[in-house]
Design a protein around this motif. Structure first.
Motif, short mmCIF file in Angstrom:
data_model
loop_
_atom_site.label_atom_id
_atom_site.label_comp_id
_atom_site.label_asym_id
_atom_site.label_seq_id
_atom_site.Cartn_x
_atom_site.Cartn_y
_atom_site.Cartn_z
N GLY A 24 27.66 -31.09 15.22
CA GLY A 24 28.69 -31.34 16.21
C GLY A 24 29.65 -30.18 16.36
O GLY A 24 30.01 -29.80 17.48
N GLY A 25 30.06 -29.59 15.23
CA GLY A 25 30.96 -28.44 15.28
C GLY A 25 30.33 -27.24 15.95
O GLY A 25 30.99 -26.51 16.71
N THR A 26 29.04 -27.02 15.69
CA THR A 26 28.33 -25.92 16.34
C THR A 26 28.29 -26.11 17.85
O THR A 26 28.52 -25.16 18.61
CB THR A 26 26.90 -25.80 15.78
OG1 THR A 26 26.96 -25.58 14.37
CG2 THR A 26 26.16 -24.64 16.43
N CYS A 27 27.99 -27.33 18.28
CA CYS A 27 27.99 -27.62 19.72
C CYS A 27 29.37 -27.41 20.33
O CYS A 27 29.49 -26.88 21.44
CB CYS A 27 27.51 -29.05 19.96
SG CYS A 27 25.77 -29.35 19.62
N LEU A 28 30.41 -27.82 19.61
CA LEU A 28 31.77 -27.69 20.11
C LEU A 28 32.13 -26.23 20.36
O LEU A 28 32.59 -25.86 21.45
CB LEU A 28 32.76 -28.31 19.12
CG LEU A 28 32.86 -29.83 19.08
CD1 LEU A 28 33.72 -30.27 17.91
CD2 LEU A 28 33.45 -30.36 20.38
N VAL A 29 31.90 -25.38 19.36
CA VAL A 29 32.31 -23.98 19.47
C VAL A 29 31.41 -23.22 20.44
O VAL A 29 31.90 -22.47 21.30
CB VAL A 29 32.30 -23.30 18.09
CG1 VAL A 29 32.67 -21.83 18.21
CG2 VAL A 29 33.28 -24.01 17.15
N GLY A 48 45.21 -22.66 23.81
CA GLY A 48 43.76 -22.54 23.72
C GLY A 48 43.39 -22.47 22.25
O GLY A 48 44.25 -22.31 21.39
N SER A 49 42.09 -22.60 21.96
CA SER A 49 41.70 -22.59 20.55
C SER A 49 40.40 -21.87 20.26
O SER A 49 40.23 -21.30 19.17
CB SER A 49 41.60 -24.03 20.02
OG SER A 49 40.56 -24.73 20.68
N SER A 50 39.44 -21.88 21.17
CA SER A 50 38.10 -21.38 20.84
C SER A 50 38.09 -19.89 20.50
O SER A 50 37.22 -19.42 19.78
CB SER A 50 37.14 -21.67 21.99
OG SER A 50 37.53 -21.01 23.18
N ARG A 51 39.06 -19.16 21.02
CA ARG A 51 39.12 -17.72 20.73
C ARG A 51 39.39 -17.46 19.24
O ARG A 51 39.01 -16.42 18.70
CB ARG A 51 40.20 -17.07 21.58
CG ARG A 51 40.12 -15.55 21.59
CD ARG A 51 41.19 -14.96 22.51
NE ARG A 51 40.96 -13.55 22.68
CZ ARG A 51 40.15 -13.02 23.58
NH1 ARG A 51 39.50 -13.80 24.40
NH2 ARG A 51 39.99 -11.71 23.67
N PHE A 88 30.78 -20.75 25.76
CA PHE A 88 29.92 -20.64 26.93
C PHE A 88 30.69 -21.02 28.19
O PHE A 88 30.53 -20.39 29.25
CB PHE A 88 28.69 -21.54 26.78
CG PHE A 88 27.63 -21.29 27.79
CD1 PHE A 88 26.67 -20.30 27.59
CD2 PHE A 88 27.56 -22.04 28.96
CE1 PHE A 88 25.68 -20.06 28.53
CE2 PHE A 88 26.58 -21.80 29.91
CZ PHE A 88 25.63 -20.80 29.69
N ALA A 89 31.54 -22.04 28.07
CA ALA A 89 32.35 -22.48 29.20
C ALA A 89 33.64 -21.68 29.34
O ALA A 89 34.44 -21.93 30.22
CB ALA A 89 32.69 -23.96 29.06
N GLN A 90 33.86 -20.74 28.42
CA GLN A 90 35.06 -19.89 28.40
C GLN A 90 36.33 -20.72 28.22
O GLN A 90 37.38 -20.40 28.75
CB GLN A 90 35.15 -19.07 29.69
CG GLN A 90 35.85 -17.73 29.52
CD GLN A 90 35.77 -16.87 30.77
OE1 GLN A 90 35.25 -17.28 31.80
NE2 GLN A 90 36.28 -15.65 30.67
#
Length: 368
Positions: free
Chosen positions: A313-318, A241-244, A323-325
């Motif tokens: 784009g980066g803001t939308c990605l993160v 995973g990465s978003s964390r 939001f989608a966990q």
């Protein structure tokens, strides 16, 4: 997608210097293993070229299929890795724990959260490309690609969704379902490679060694990415995973300054290997990608989007990923490999968001 509870840690004061040394040495060893896995992952990512705006653009507009071939290969390999972990007596309990933590975590949220968050994440991908209008992207070509490669992707997606639904809803055993799932992914990937050879989509020239090649087969790159599930799972008891990692780094800036009281969401990410292993992993991925680009003399040759578009784009990605966990790594590489139905919905939303944003920008003849 990762949760802080995913990794069991030793809390409280350490009883003696010897125990403290053993504890911290073991933690350092686990982080070093994550960093090495990240380096390999970064090399595979750079060689697969899935980060390049032109590759993302080509995938979202169905002009080429490098990105999806890497993705499907990685998911199929990851699913096979989980089959091995589930089958071996030594790792069966570990796999059950990971599956329960991951699937149990995503099942607590509404499906709409995965679809909305996935769509926002996909729009970040879709906005990261630049349009070059020199006659090579036409309606006829787009429709032909839809009838050919994307038609097979659609049929494959229906089959994959059915297999995941059988496992999630009817409770079919993981191992045989995962084998059928990985086989379907492999078949679709091989078919796409037959229809659209990667040599026709990517520049291959380079020096003599394999690492000095500018690009590798997307199947090879995807398999390398998927194999990194094994060292990560065995060291930190969590799938990729990465978003964390973004939350952990932001919490490091907010908590000491007291800003975490205003936004308490970030406070829980401040400490613990369960929060910071992703930072170490993706630092290694950046190092591996840089090393790969340096060895192939392709450093600094990428034509990127404008800084403003990269920021949006980066803001939308993160934001979409949190939001989608989960992101394309958490829901895509790990969630789908674990046969999580919400993860499959999130990934479909990611591609839909990316395709929709790309087509919208194309319709306005917008050059980023």
């Amino acid at each position: 997608m990762q949760r802080s509870e995913t990794v069991k840690e030793v809390n409280g004061p350490v009883s003696s210097p010897k125990v403290a040394f053993t504890h911290y040495s073991y933690t350092a060893l686990k982080l070093a293993a994550c960093n090495f896995a990240g380096i390999v992952f970064g090399i595979a990512t750079e060689k697969g070229k899935v980060y390049a705006p032109s590759v993302i653009r080509g995938q979202m507009l169905f002009n080429q299929f490098t990105m999806v071939k890497v993705f499907l290969s990685a998911v199929a390999t990851g699913s096979c890795c989980f089959v091995v972990l589930a089958a071996l007596p030594q790792t069966r309990k570990l796999f059950s724990y990971i599956q329960e933590e991951f699937v149990g975590g995503v099942n607590k949220r509404q499906t709409a959260a995965f679809v909305i968050g996935g769509g926002i994440t996909g729009s970040g991908h879709g906005s990261s490309w630049s349009v070059s209008w020199h006659g090579y992207t036409t309606g006829v070509q787009w429709n032909k690609q839809c009838m050919d490669g994307d038609g097979w992707l659609f049929l494959g997606s229906i089959s994959l969704w059915f297999e995941i639904w059988l496992h999630s809803t009817l409770g079919l055993p993981f191992i045989p379902t995962a084998i059928a799932f990985a086989s379907t992914l492999g078949a679709v990937t091989v078919l796409l490679e037959y229809l659209y050879p990667w040599q026709n989509e990517t520049v291959m020239s380079g020096g003599g060694g394999y690492l000095s090649q500018i690009a590798w087969s997307p199947i090879v790159a995807g398999v390398m990415m998927g194999c990194m599930q094994i060292p990560v799972v065995l060291t930190v008891n969590a799938p990729l995973g990465s978003s964390r990692s973004y939350c952990a780094m932001l919490s490091c800036a907010m908590t000491p300054t007291g800003l975490s009281h205003a936004v308490p969401y970030f406070k829980k990410f401040y400490s613990g290997i369960g929060n910071w292993w992703q930072v170490i992993f993706w630092a290694g991925a950046g190092l591996g990608a840089a090393l790969s680009a340096y060895l192939s003399s392709s450093w600094g040759t990428l034509h990127n989007s404008t800084p403003l578009v990269c920021l949006v784009g980066g803001t939308c990605l993160v934001f979409g990923a949190r939001f989608a966990q989960g992101c394309t790594s958490g829901h895509g590489l790990s969630g789908m490999a674990l046969l999580s139905l919400p993860s499959f919905a999130a990934v479909c939303a990611m591609f839909a968001g990316g395709i929709g944003t790309s087509l919208l920008l194309q319709s306005f003849h917008y050059e980023l």
